[in-house]
Design an enzyme around this catalytic site. Structure first.
Site, PDB file in Angstrom:
ATOM      1  N   LYS A 165     -46.584 -19.208  14.711  1.00 53.11           N
ATOM      2  CA  LYS A 165     -47.566 -18.779  13.807  1.00 53.11           C
ATOM      3  C   LYS A 165     -48.028 -19.070  12.389  1.00 53.11           C
ATOM      4  CE  LYS A 165     -49.621 -14.088  12.424  1.00 53.11           C
ATOM      5  NZ  LYS A 165     -49.563 -12.890  12.264  1.00 53.11           N
TER       6      LYS A 165
ATOM      7  N   GLU B 138     -36.086 -22.692  12.202  1.00 54.71           N
ATOM      8  CA  GLU B 138     -35.672 -23.014  13.680  1.00 54.71           C
ATOM      9  C   GLU B 138     -36.665 -23.967  14.342  1.00 54.71           C
ATOM     10  OE1 GLU B 138     -35.539 -20.029  12.365  1.00 54.71           O
ATOM     11  OE2 GLU B 138     -33.769 -18.875  12.645  1.00 54.71           O
TER      12      GLU B 138
ATOM     13  N   GLY C 231     -46.461 -11.466  15.662  1.00 55.86           N
ATOM     14  CA  GLY C 231     -45.860 -12.432  16.450  1.00 55.86           C
ATOM     15  C   GLY C 231     -45.233 -11.667  17.887  1.00 55.86           C
ATOM     16  N   ARG C 232     -44.762 -10.638  17.743  1.00 57.49           N
ATOM     17  CA  ARG C 232     -44.230 -10.072  18.923  1.00 57.49           C
ATOM     18  C   ARG C 232     -45.244  -9.479  19.669  1.00 57.49           C
ATOM     19  NH1 ARG C 232     -42.942  -7.691  14.049  1.00 57.49           N
ATOM     20  NH2 ARG C 232     -43.766  -5.697  13.592  1.00 57.49           N
TER      21      ARG C 232
ATOM     22  N   GLU D 195     -38.158  -4.708  16.302  1.00 52.27           N
ATOM     23  CA  GLU D 195     -38.921  -5.132  14.971  1.00 52.27           C
ATOM     24  C   GLU D 195     -40.020  -4.355  14.662  1.00 52.27           C
ATOM     25  OE1 GLU D 195     -40.405  -9.421  15.101  1.00 52.27           O
ATOM     26  OE2 GLU D 195     -38.797  -9.892  13.963  1.00 52.27           O
TER      27      GLU D 195
ATOM     28  N   HIS E 279     -22.627  -2.833  38.292  1.00 51.31           N
ATOM     29  CA  HIS E 279     -21.109  -3.258  38.257  1.00 51.31           C
ATOM     30  C   HIS E 279     -20.784  -3.739  36.971  1.00 51.31           C
ATOM     31  CE1 HIS E 279     -21.865  -3.278  42.758  1.00 51.31           C
ATOM     32  NE2 HIS E 279     -23.165  -3.432  42.310  1.00 51.31           N
TER      33      HIS E 279
HETATM   34  O1  LIG Z   1     -44.319 -17.976  14.986  1.00 49.97           O
HETATM   35  P1  LIG Z   1     -43.653 -18.126  13.912  1.00 49.97           P
HETATM   36  O2  LIG Z   1     -44.415 -17.687  12.690  1.00 49.97           O
HETATM   37  O3  LIG Z   1     -42.595 -19.199  13.732  1.00 49.97           O
HETATM   38  O4  LIG Z   1     -42.465 -16.882  13.543  1.00 49.97           O
HETATM   39  C1  LIG Z   1     -41.317 -16.608  14.779  1.00 49.97           C
HETATM   40  C2  LIG Z   1     -40.939 -15.228  14.359  1.00 49.97           C
HETATM   41  O5  LIG Z   1     -40.177 -15.324  13.284  1.00 49.97           O
HETATM   42  C3  LIG Z   1     -39.992 -14.333  12.239  1.00 49.97           C
HETATM   43  O6  LIG Z   1     -38.738 -14.184  11.795  1.00 49.97           O
HETATM   44  C4  LIG Z   1     -40.473 -12.836  12.790  1.00 49.97           C
HETATM   45  O7  LIG Z   1     -39.439 -11.913  12.701  1.00 49.97           O
HETATM   46  C5  LIG Z   1     -40.720 -12.733  14.277  1.00 49.97           C
HETATM   47  O8  LIG Z   1     -41.865 -11.730  14.161  1.00 49.97           O
HETATM   48  C6  LIG Z   1     -41.749 -13.998  14.395  1.00 49.97           C
HETATM   49  O9  LIG Z   1     -42.357 -13.887  15.723  1.00 49.97           O
END
Ligand SMILES: O=P(O)(O)OC[C@H]1O[C@H](O)[C@H](O)[C@@H](O)[C@@H]1O
Length: 548
Positions: free
Chosen positions: A207, A213, A268-269, A354, A385
């Protein structure tokens, strides 16, 4: 809103909890032959059996009072009309709009018809997916694309990955979809080893287009592409992006037509329904992606219009609060009895933890109650199990959601009946337990001596009276998977509304990111670390020593 503890229904529930303490669920069934029928609700292809809860008519009526007093009706209206209910970021919260665009013409938010934007993006996705599936999209050497790698993390990874996996039976076979998230180099290295740069397309999902990462992995993918025959000029044939930060994506080398938009009003989530779901659409085709959206929309409509007493997200959300705040439950388990849905707990974990892992009310005051629980779980029957022992005999109360389809996509032998039997028997065992007398009799029947009976029987006692919900659907389809995830999204919102917190920001993740950058700089330079705490200093030293 003030603390929910000030609400009349909250106070009544606290008193009522004392009454219910001595009530065993089994007696509730004995007292009402129609309990199963009464404590069942349906929506969007799902049936919720919530009869195995420590709740009677009065409990449910007080919980309904609680959601009403907490202002849920107003909150739902706010969400669906695009009000800025994410108050700390001053944003609308419109994942519901992402799945309404086929059923509704317009939704004006801040002067813009957001549904028109959603439809335009879906068209863009349709074109991209069709070009990939038909083989019309070629790599830089003219070869047909065989693999797509989605690079993203958090909400830009979990939702799409879990849904793509859940819809495995619907996967088309022209393109294989892979996911990379972790900044651990082993993740992307392992994936790249299996791929041919001439026939691979990367979809960079972020986003913000600013997540460490994702950018590190995107750069690694581009370096791999360039050092294996690709050129700067052909990057656009092998890279696409989903982002609200077009500038940064263009600077990376993406062609503008390969950048799919995101909006501030999608968290995001909650974003798998947007172009962040592109890997899902590539994996299962656009028709199935529309099916997913449609199922979620059906659940949205149910949530928006059904009376609270019959409203699945409201019932599940309120019962959750009952256990968290009135029975001190610290965790909540999700156990899908469906192999393809095995990763669902991970997505719902992010969604819920979150969203509701918060300690401040909307007005900024500190909360006086517990808020979001630890969400965990895994595939049934595997967990039986492993960790179910604690569910049955541990000292902690863990409410469970059992999730199961009535029919399997792979009906071999008696597998599905066995799987389903295990699902039912777990919820039954949690509720009925085993008394000392039963345990003793069982041992006697097996030929144990009196001494053995006395020694072993106490260990076999299972207290029971442990609550669970069971969610059933005919079959896991794009529509039922969509509805299930939307159900959990709204359940999260119901609970956040009761607690009076903002379920749509995530300020807590920021500090770790800032400190991570600082420590990274210290790891790769000769900085003076003496001002840091002694533990962090020693750990930095260990890393540096290992590199030298
Ligand atoms: O989609 P991005 O901007 O890369 O964000 C990726 C993710 O990173 C963050 O740390 C948030 O905690 C998430 O809610 C989000 O989905």
């Amino acid at each position: 809103m003030n603390s929910p503890t000030e609400l009349t229904a909250w106070k009544k529930l606290a008193d009522h909890q004392q009454e219910m303490n001595s009530v065993d669920m089994k007696s509730l069934f004995e007292a009402d032959s129609k309990r199963a029928e009464k404590y069942t609700a349906q929506a969007a292809g799902w049936t919720l059996d919530y009869a195995k809860n420590r709740a009677n008519k009065k409990t449910l009526s007080l919980l309904t009072d609680l959601v009403k007093e907490a202002g849920l009706e107003h909150a739902i209206k706010g969400m669906f009309s695009g009000a800025h209910i994410n108050n700390t970021e001053d944003r609308s919260v419109l994942h519901i709009a992402l799945r309404a665009s086929q059923a509704q013409e317009s939704l004006m938010v801040d002067g813009v018809n957001v549904l028109a934007e959603v439809r335009a993006t879906l068209k863009q996705m349709e074109k991209f997916v069709a070009q990939l599936h038909s083989g019309e999209w070629k790599g830089h050497t003219g070869k047909t694309i065989t693999d797509v790698v989605s690079i993203g993390i958090g909400g830009s990874y979990l939702g799409p990955k879990v849904v793509a996996e859940a819809l495995t039976p619907y996967a088309q076979d022209s393109i294989k979809v892979h996911f990379v998230a972790n900044i651990d180099g082993s993740d992307i290295t392992g994936k790249l080893k299996q791929l041919n740069p001439e026939t691979t397309v990367f979809v960079i999902s972020s986003k913000t287009f600013g997540t460490l990462e994702t950018l590190s992995n995107a750069n690694a993918a581009r370096d791999w592409f360039l050092s294996n025959g690709g050129s700067e000029a052909s990057v656009s044939k092998h890279f696409a992006a989903v982002s609200s930060n077009v500038e940064k994506a263009v600077a990376f080398g993406m062609a503008e037509e390969n950048i799919f938009p995101m909006w501030d009003w999608v968290g995001g989530r909650y974003s798998l329904w947007s172009a962040i779901g592109l890997p899902v659409a590539i994996a299962v085709g656009m028709d199935n992606f529309y099916g997913l959206l449609d199922g979620a929309h059906q659940m949205d409509e149910h949530f928006r219009t059904a009376p609270f007493e019959e409203n699945l997200p409201v019932i599940m959300g309120a019962l959750g609060v009952w256990y968290i705040n009135f029975h001190n439950a610290q965790t909540h388990a999700l156990i899908p009895y469906d192999h393809y849905l095995r990763a669902l707990p991970a997505h719902i974990q992010q969604l819920d933890m979150e969203s509701n892992g918060k300690a401040n009310l909307l007005n900024g005051d500190g909360v006086e109650t517990d808020t979001g629980p630890i969400i965990w779980g895994g595939a049934g029957t595997n967990g039986q199990h492993a960790y179910h022992q604690l569910l049955h005999q541990g000292t902690r109360l863990v409410p469970v959601d059992f999730i199961a389809p009535l029919a399997s996509h792979n009906p071999i032998g008696e597998h599905h009946a066995q799987l389903f039997a295990n699902c039912l028997s777990q919820s039954q065992a949690l509720m009925v337990g085993k008394t000392l007398e039963q345990a003793e009799q069982e041992l006697r029947d097996a030929g144990a001596t009196a001494e053995q009976v006395a020694k072993i029987a106490p260990h076999k006692v299972i207290k029971g009276n442990r609550p669970s919900n069971t969610l059933l659907t005919d079959k896991m389809t794009p529509a039922t998977v969509g509805a299930l995830i939307a159900l959990y999204e709204h359940r999260t919102f119901v609970q956040g509304t009761i607690w009076g917190i903002n379920s749509f920001d995530q300020w807590g993740v920021e500090l770790g990111k800032v400190l991570g950058t600082d420590i990274f700089n210290r790891l790769v330079s000769d900085s003076d670390n003496s001002a840091l705490d002694a533990s962090t200093q020693a750990l930095i030293k260990a890393f540096k020593k290992a590199q030298s």
